[in-house]
Design a protein around this motif. Sequence first.
Motif, short mmCIF file in Angstrom:
data_model
loop_
_atom_site.label_atom_id
_atom_site.label_comp_id
_atom_site.label_asym_id
_atom_site.label_seq_id
_atom_site.Cartn_x
_atom_site.Cartn_y
_atom_site.Cartn_z
N LYS A 145 2.63 1.73 -3.41
CA LYS A 145 1.66 2.22 -4.41
C LYS A 145 1.36 3.71 -4.19
CE LYS A 145 -0.84 0.93 -7.92
NZ LYS A 145 -0.10 0.89 -9.17
N ASP A 146 1.34 4.11 -2.93
CA ASP A 146 1.08 5.50 -2.58
C ASP A 146 2.24 6.41 -3.01
OD1 ASP A 146 -0.82 7.21 -1.36
OD2 ASP A 146 0.53 7.44 0.36
N GLN A 178 -7.58 -1.52 0.66
CA GLN A 178 -8.95 -1.03 0.86
C GLN A 178 -9.92 -2.19 1.07
OE1 GLN A 178 -6.77 0.17 -1.28
NE2 GLN A 178 -7.23 2.24 -1.97
N ASN A 179 -9.82 -3.23 0.24
CA ASN A 179 -10.76 -4.36 0.33
C ASN A 179 -10.19 -5.53 1.15
OD1 ASN A 179 -12.26 -2.78 -1.34
ND2 ASN A 179 -11.99 -4.03 -3.17
N ASN A 203 -4.30 -3.46 -6.72
CA ASN A 203 -5.13 -2.27 -6.55
C ASN A 203 -5.90 -2.26 -5.23
OD1 ASN A 203 -4.23 -1.24 -9.05
ND2 ASN A 203 -5.62 -2.65 -10.08
N GLU A 204 -7.24 -2.12 -5.28
CA GLU A 204 -8.04 -2.01 -4.06
C GLU A 204 -7.97 -3.27 -3.19
OE1 GLU A 204 -9.38 -0.99 -7.08
OE2 GLU A 204 -8.95 1.09 -6.56
N GLN A 205 -7.68 -4.41 -3.84
CA GLN A 205 -7.63 -5.67 -3.07
C GLN A 205 -6.46 -5.68 -2.08
OE1 GLN A 205 -7.36 -8.28 -6.55
NE2 GLN A 205 -9.08 -9.40 -5.69
N HIS A 220 0.84 -1.21 0.00
CA HIS A 220 0.00 0.00 0.00
C HIS A 220 0.87 1.26 0.00
CE1 HIS A 220 -3.48 2.52 0.82
NE2 HIS A 220 -2.82 3.05 1.84
#
Length: 146
Positions: free
Chosen positions: A51-52, A122-123, A117-119, A48
């Motif tokens: 990616k940020d 976030q998810n 990604n979101e997985q 994370h």
Amino acid sequence: MMTSEIIELAKKARSIYEKGSQDRFPLFMGSFQFPKNSCEGASRVFAHIVKDIYPKCEVQVVEGYDYPNDERHYWTVVDGLIYDLTSDQFDGFSAPLLGVSHTPLSEKFSDLEFFGNEQIFQNWFPGGRYDKFQTLGYVEHYLARI
């Protein structure tokens, strides 16, 4: 390619994870035995953050499953290179794997699932009282100071 920057970021993250363990901060499910039982949280938080900071990078979290022993292990892949911040919990590893093209652990944990990604964050819904945002805050706080 930004491999050297990602390796430096991985080293910083690893040192923060070690500090959290010493401080008895509940960074991961298995915090107090870090790096043991800490691979999923360590991998997802690191992915994370990468990616940020480097949004153009291709970032995935890998879940490897070992059927005979019903065990899982997680690591991060950035632009095709492996960053396993907890590989040294296993026999035969004296340090984390950072920026390598192959991990011998993919033979043991051979059933692979990839999250992007979101997985990645976030998810992701870790169970129990584990607070992924508290962990992320702790890591980002110390990253800003290194």
